[in-house]
Design a protein around this motif. Structure first.
Motif, mmCIF file in Angstrom:
data_model
loop_
_atom_site.group_PDB
_atom_site.id
_atom_site.type_symbol
_atom_site.label_atom_id
_atom_site.label_comp_id
_atom_site.label_asym_id
_atom_site.label_seq_id
_atom_site.Cartn_x
_atom_site.Cartn_y
_atom_site.Cartn_z
ATOM 1 N N GLU A 53 46.289 1.181 25.111
ATOM 2 C CA GLU A 53 45.545 0.169 25.870
ATOM 3 C C GLU A 53 46.486 -0.684 26.712
ATOM 4 O O GLU A 53 46.189 -0.988 27.869
ATOM 5 C CB GLU A 53 44.734 -0.710 24.920
ATOM 6 N N ALA A 57 46.551 -0.808 30.741
ATOM 7 C CA ALA A 57 46.430 -2.093 31.444
ATOM 8 C C ALA A 57 47.578 -2.279 32.434
ATOM 9 O O ALA A 57 47.372 -2.792 33.540
ATOM 10 C CB ALA A 57 46.404 -3.244 30.445
ATOM 11 N N TYR A 59 49.162 0.144 34.007
ATOM 12 C CA TYR A 59 48.906 1.061 35.123
ATOM 13 C C TYR A 59 47.726 0.573 35.955
ATOM 14 O O TYR A 59 47.734 0.683 37.177
ATOM 15 C CB TYR A 59 48.653 2.472 34.583
ATOM 16 N N ASP A 60 46.717 0.035 35.306
ATOM 17 C CA ASP A 60 45.551 -0.577 35.947
ATOM 18 C C ASP A 60 44.921 0.332 36.994
ATOM 19 O O ASP A 60 44.715 -0.058 38.144
ATOM 20 C CB ASP A 60 45.933 -1.931 36.555
ATOM 21 N N GLY A 61 44.647 1.567 36.595
ATOM 22 C CA GLY A 61 43.972 2.492 37.500
ATOM 23 C C GLY A 61 44.770 2.831 38.741
ATOM 24 O O GLY A 61 44.207 3.263 39.752
ATOM 25 N N SER A 63 46.631 0.602 40.428
ATOM 26 C CA SER A 63 46.928 -0.587 41.238
ATOM 27 C C SER A 63 47.956 -1.496 40.564
ATOM 28 O O SER A 63 48.316 -2.531 41.115
ATOM 29 C CB SER A 63 45.644 -1.373 41.538
ATOM 30 N N GLY A 64 48.435 -1.090 39.397
ATOM 31 C CA GLY A 64 49.446 -1.871 38.684
ATOM 32 C C GLY A 64 50.805 -1.215 38.811
ATOM 33 O O GLY A 64 51.194 -0.738 39.872
#
Length: 107
Positions: A53, A57, A59-61, A63-64
């Protein structure tokens, strides 16, 4: 990491566990530590899920952080960081490879 060397987080967990049983008799400690070990696999899986998790988070899809940067946080490859964030464990990979070989052998 050698078998006798714990990182800081693992040492803190060890100390906390020791504290749980500090006032027990050796018999009580033996029984309670056995029970703890019997529950260790689900605990290990829960910690793995928490790490997954956190990786997802980061990597954020997309956008991270990049998987390469995430891997750099824990000194693993970009590929391994991707696997961690997606919840892919080595046993999953081994099972998939075995199934692929079995399919190829049966074709």
């Amino acid at each position: 990491m050698s078998g006798n060397v714990l990182n800081e987080e693992a040492q803190q967990v060890r100390d906390a566990i020791a504290g749980l049983f500090a006032e027990d008799t050796p018999e009580q400690r033996f029984v309670r530590l056995t029970a703890l070990l019997q529950g260790w696999r689900p605990l290990h899986e829960a910690v793995r899920e928490m790490r997954q998790e956190a990786g997802a988070a980061l990597y954020d899809g997309g956008s991270g952080m990049t998987y390469k940067d995430i891997g750099g946080l824990i000194s693993v490859t970009e590929s391994r960081a991707r696997q961690i964030a997606k919840g892919i464990v080595r046993s999953d990979q081994d099972r998939a490879k075995a199934e692929k070989r079995a399919t190829a052998d049966g074709a």
